[in-house]
Write a protein that holds these residues in place. Structure first.
Motif, PDB file in Angstrom:
ATOM      1  N   ALA A 170      13.720  14.432  -5.181  1.00 23.88           N
ATOM      2  CA  ALA A 170      13.051  13.534  -4.221  1.00 23.88           C
ATOM      3  C   ALA A 170      14.024  12.438  -3.807  1.00 23.88           C
ATOM      4  N   GLU A 171      15.034  12.830  -3.076  1.00 20.31           N
ATOM      5  CA  GLU A 171      16.006  11.848  -2.555  1.00 20.31           C
ATOM      6  C   GLU A 171      15.465  11.360  -1.211  1.00 20.31           C
ATOM      7  N   SER A 172      15.062  10.101  -1.176  1.00 21.43           N
ATOM      8  CA  SER A 172      14.344   9.605   0.010  1.00 21.43           C
ATOM      9  C   SER A 172      15.272   9.321   1.170  1.00 21.43           C
ATOM     10  N   ALA A 173      14.698   9.341   2.361  1.00 21.80           N
ATOM     11  CA  ALA A 173      15.445   9.042   3.583  1.00 21.80           C
ATOM     12  C   ALA A 173      15.814   7.560   3.592  1.00 21.80           C
ATOM     13  N   PRO A 174      17.053   7.216   3.994  1.00 17.75           N
ATOM     14  CA  PRO A 174      17.458   5.807   4.048  1.00 17.75           C
ATOM     15  C   PRO A 174      16.509   4.944   4.889  1.00 17.75           C
ATOM     16  N   ALA A 175      15.967   5.499   5.970  1.00 18.65           N
ATOM     17  CA  ALA A 175      15.063   4.702   6.823  1.00 18.65           C
ATOM     18  C   ALA A 175      13.823   4.271   6.042  1.00 18.65           C
ATOM     19  N   ALA A 176      13.306   5.169   5.197  1.00 20.18           N
ATOM     20  CA  ALA A 176      12.106   4.835   4.422  1.00 20.18           C
ATOM     21  C   ALA A 176      12.437   3.738   3.414  1.00 20.18           C
ATOM     22  N   ILE A 177      13.609   3.827   2.809  1.00 20.97           N
ATOM     23  CA  ILE A 177      14.007   2.825   1.815  1.00 20.97           C
ATOM     24  C   ILE A 177      14.212   1.461   2.487  1.00 20.97           C
ATOM     25  N   ALA A 178      14.842   1.462   3.662  1.00 22.35           N
ATOM     26  CA  ALA A 178      15.070   0.205   4.388  1.00 22.35           C
ATOM     27  C   ALA A 178      13.730  -0.447   4.751  1.00 22.35           C
ATOM     28  N   ARG A 179      12.810   0.353   5.278  1.00 20.21           N
ATOM     29  CA  ARG A 179      11.484  -0.172   5.656  1.00 20.21           C
ATOM     30  C   ARG A 179      10.784  -0.803   4.459  1.00 20.21           C
ATOM     31  N   TYR A 180      10.869  -0.098   3.338  1.00 20.45           N
ATOM     32  CA  TYR A 180      10.186  -0.555   2.124  1.00 20.45           C
ATOM     33  C   TYR A 180      10.791  -1.868   1.623  1.00 20.45           C
ATOM     34  N   ALA A 181      12.129  -1.937   1.597  1.00 24.66           N
ATOM     35  CA  ALA A 181      12.791  -3.144   1.089  1.00 24.66           C
ATOM     36  C   ALA A 181      12.416  -4.347   1.953  1.00 24.66           C
ATOM     37  N   LEU A 182      12.418  -4.160   3.260  1.00 24.20           N
ATOM     38  CA  LEU A 182      12.087  -5.284   4.148  1.00 24.20           C
ATOM     39  C   LEU A 182      10.617  -5.677   4.002  1.00 24.20           C
ATOM     40  N   ARG A 183       9.753  -4.680   3.836  1.00 23.41           N
ATOM     41  CA  ARG A 183       8.319  -4.988   3.659  1.00 23.41           C
ATOM     42  C   ARG A 183       8.109  -5.826   2.396  1.00 23.41           C
ATOM     43  N   GLN A 184       8.777  -5.434   1.331  1.00 22.04           N
ATOM     44  CA  GLN A 184       8.621  -6.184   0.076  1.00 22.04           C
ATOM     45  C   GLN A 184       9.190  -7.589   0.220  1.00 22.04           C
ATOM     46  N   TRP A 185      10.324  -7.701   0.919  1.00 22.63           N
ATOM     47  CA  TRP A 185      10.961  -9.014   1.067  1.00 22.63           C
ATOM     48  C   TRP A 185      10.086  -9.941   1.907  1.00 22.63           C
ATOM     49  N   ARG A 186       9.487  -9.386   2.978  1.00 21.19           N
ATOM     50  CA  ARG A 186       8.601 -10.210   3.818  1.00 21.19           C
ATOM     51  C   ARG A 186       7.368 -10.622   3.012  1.00 21.19           C
ATOM     52  N   ALA A 187       6.824  -9.690   2.232  1.00 18.67           N
ATOM     53  CA  ALA A 187       5.644 -10.018   1.417  1.00 18.67           C
ATOM     54  C   ALA A 187       5.994 -11.152   0.461  1.00 18.67           C
ATOM     55  N   TYR A 188       7.148 -11.053  -0.166  1.00 18.37           N
ATOM     56  CA  TYR A 188       7.551 -12.088  -1.121  1.00 18.37           C
ATOM     57  C   TYR A 188       7.623 -13.444  -0.421  1.00 18.37           C
ATOM     58  N   ASN A 189       8.248 -13.464   0.756  1.00 13.56           N
ATOM     59  CA  ASN A 189       8.444 -14.731   1.472  1.00 13.56           C
ATOM     60  C   ASN A 189       7.145 -15.328   1.986  1.00 13.56           C
ATOM     61  N   SER A 190       6.166 -14.454   2.266  1.00 12.96           N
ATOM     62  CA  SER A 190       4.907 -14.993   2.793  1.00 12.96           C
ATOM     63  C   SER A 190       3.926 -15.291   1.658  1.00 12.96           C
ATOM     64  N   GLY A 191       4.347 -15.062   0.441  1.00 14.02           N
ATOM     65  CA  GLY A 191       3.472 -15.362  -0.696  1.00 14.02           C
ATOM     66  C   GLY A 191       2.452 -14.265  -0.969  1.00 14.02           C
ATOM     67  N   ALA A 192       2.552 -13.122  -0.241  1.00 19.61           N
ATOM     68  CA  ALA A 192       1.611 -12.005  -0.480  1.00 19.61           C
ATOM     69  C   ALA A 192       1.998 -11.282  -1.776  1.00 19.61           C
ATOM     70  N   ALA A 193       1.033 -10.532  -2.306  1.00 21.68           N
ATOM     71  CA  ALA A 193       1.302  -9.806  -3.555  1.00 21.68           C
ATOM     72  C   ALA A 193       2.333  -8.704  -3.306  1.00 21.68           C
ATOM     73  N   LEU A 194       3.215  -8.513  -4.264  1.00 23.96           N
ATOM     74  CA  LEU A 194       4.199  -7.422  -4.170  1.00 23.96           C
ATOM     75  C   LEU A 194       3.560  -6.134  -4.672  1.00 23.96           C
ATOM     76  N   ASP A 195       3.995  -5.021  -4.108  1.00 22.98           N
ATOM     77  CA  ASP A 195       3.503  -3.714  -4.581  1.00 22.98           C
ATOM     78  C   ASP A 195       4.451  -3.171  -5.647  1.00 22.98           C
TER      79      ASP A 195
END
Ligand code: NAP
Ligand code: GLV
Length: 315
Positions: free
Chosen positions: A281-306
């Motif tokens: 299960a080697e993931s596509a780089p685009a999926a990993i990039a999307r996920y990293a940015l989503r987590q970073w935005r959640a962290y910055n907005s004070g939302a819960a991390l997944d």
């Protein structure tokens, strides 16, 4: 603020995808860390040990892998939130891999491959899927996705986890006390556990010897093992010994104690072993990039991390 990519492979691909999604982001790619104090988040896969501890402003670590055993093995890993990668891209690929290998063993493909090398045209009786019991070790995100993918074929599904689970169509076993009963009802064992202190070396000769030999699938020549979890879960030499003794008939291995698998390993040449290079299960780089940015935005907005890793459990 800067995001550091510290990955032993595909770092430039992750960077390209992240730049496309967020062109203004201050991105650094290890080893070009620049001013360490600027870095607030890191996207990592096998980073150099000790690197993250040298980033005084680090607030979030995102793992490119779903498994974080390698990161947790670094005693200097900063105590900031660590999130692991959980995404439909990875989950779908793993469900495909497990389904492919279960079908391979149910349909006696190692024997057909062997007959083909000898140019022999021979019929072999094959069990129906509904006569084959598939045991999933690990009923987390990936184990449950594998169950969902296998269910439509009609396999008799069993699952083993640390805590009891209710999964449609899966007979659930749990804990050390449930392991023997789980193994005794398993014809094809698929391992999707994390590597922790409790699970290291679990797939050894003793365990393989407890797999069902008298199940509902008399047409299968013997038990089969699939490991797509981590190499540290298994003892490679025990798998070879179990194949030699007949306790194990066949195996599909994506992970190994030493990776890349050393050229001298007998597993490479074994006619009933499928070797893949840790790419279940080697993931596509685009999926990993999307996920990293989503987590970073959640962290910055004070939302819960997944999917924050529980460091006490180790996964
Ligand atoms: P997960 O959601 O955390 O699920 C882990 C499962 O393992 C849970 O059901 C858990 O039980 C069970 N478990 C953990 N320790 C146990 C123990 N001591 N005894 C019995 N069951 C135990 O993890 P996941 O996302 O499914 O991923 C599983 C692993 O797959 C990862 O850790 C990684 O190593 C591997 N992986 C490999 C690849 C590849 O390409 N080969 C790709 C991705 C992931 P509870 O639910 O009761 O806690
Ligand atoms: C790959 O092995 C992962 O853990 O995602």
């Amino acid at each position: 603020m800067a995001l550091l990519i510290a990955c032993s492979s595909r770092a430039e691909q992750f960077a390209a995808e992240i730049r496309a999604l967020e062109p203004g982001l201050n991105l650094r790619i290890e080893p070009n860390v620049g001013q360490a104090a600027d870095i607030e988040a890191a996207l990592v896969w096998q980073p150099p040990p000790g690197l993250l501890a040298r980033l005084p402003g680090l607030r979030l670590i995102v793992s490119v892998g779903a498994g974080v055993d390698g990161l947790l093995a670094d005693p200097t890993l900063p105590k900031v939130p660590l999130v692991r990668f959980v995404d439909p891209d990875l989950t779908g690929r793993m469900a495909e891999y497990i389904t492919l290998q279960v079908l391979y063993h149910q349909r006696r493909m190692s024997e057909f491959r062997d007959l083909q090398t000898q140019r022999v045209w021979r019929y072999l009786p094959e069990p129906a899927a509904s006569d084959v019991r598939v045991g999933l070790m690990g009923l987390g995100v990936l184990g449950r996705a594998a169950a969902d993918a296998l269910r439509p074929f009609g396999y008799r599904l069993r699952g083993w986890s640390r805590t009891p689970k209710t999964v449609e169509g899966v007979v659930s076993f749990c804990g050390p006390e449930g392991l023997d009963a789980f193994l005794a009802e398993t014809d094809i064992l698929a391992v999707l556990l994390p590597l922790t202190q409790e699970t290291r070396g679990l797939v050894n000769r003793g365990l393989l010897g407890r797999l069902s030999r008298h199940g509902r699938s008399p047409l299968l020549p013997g038990p089969a093992l699939i490991n797509a979890g981590r190499g540290g879960l298994q003892v490679d030499r025990d798998i070879v010994a179990a194949l030699q003794s007949g306790e194990l008939y066949a195996a599909s291995l994506d992970v190994f104690e030493t990776e890349p698998l050393p050229a001298a390993s007998p597993l490479w040449q074994h006619p009933r072993v499928v070797v893949t290079p840790h790419n279940a299960a080697e993931s596509a780089p685009a999926a990993i990039a999307r996920y990293a940015l989503r987590q970073w935005r959640a962290y910055n907005s004070g939302a819960a991390l997944d999917h924050v890793v529980d460091r006490t459990r180790g996964y």
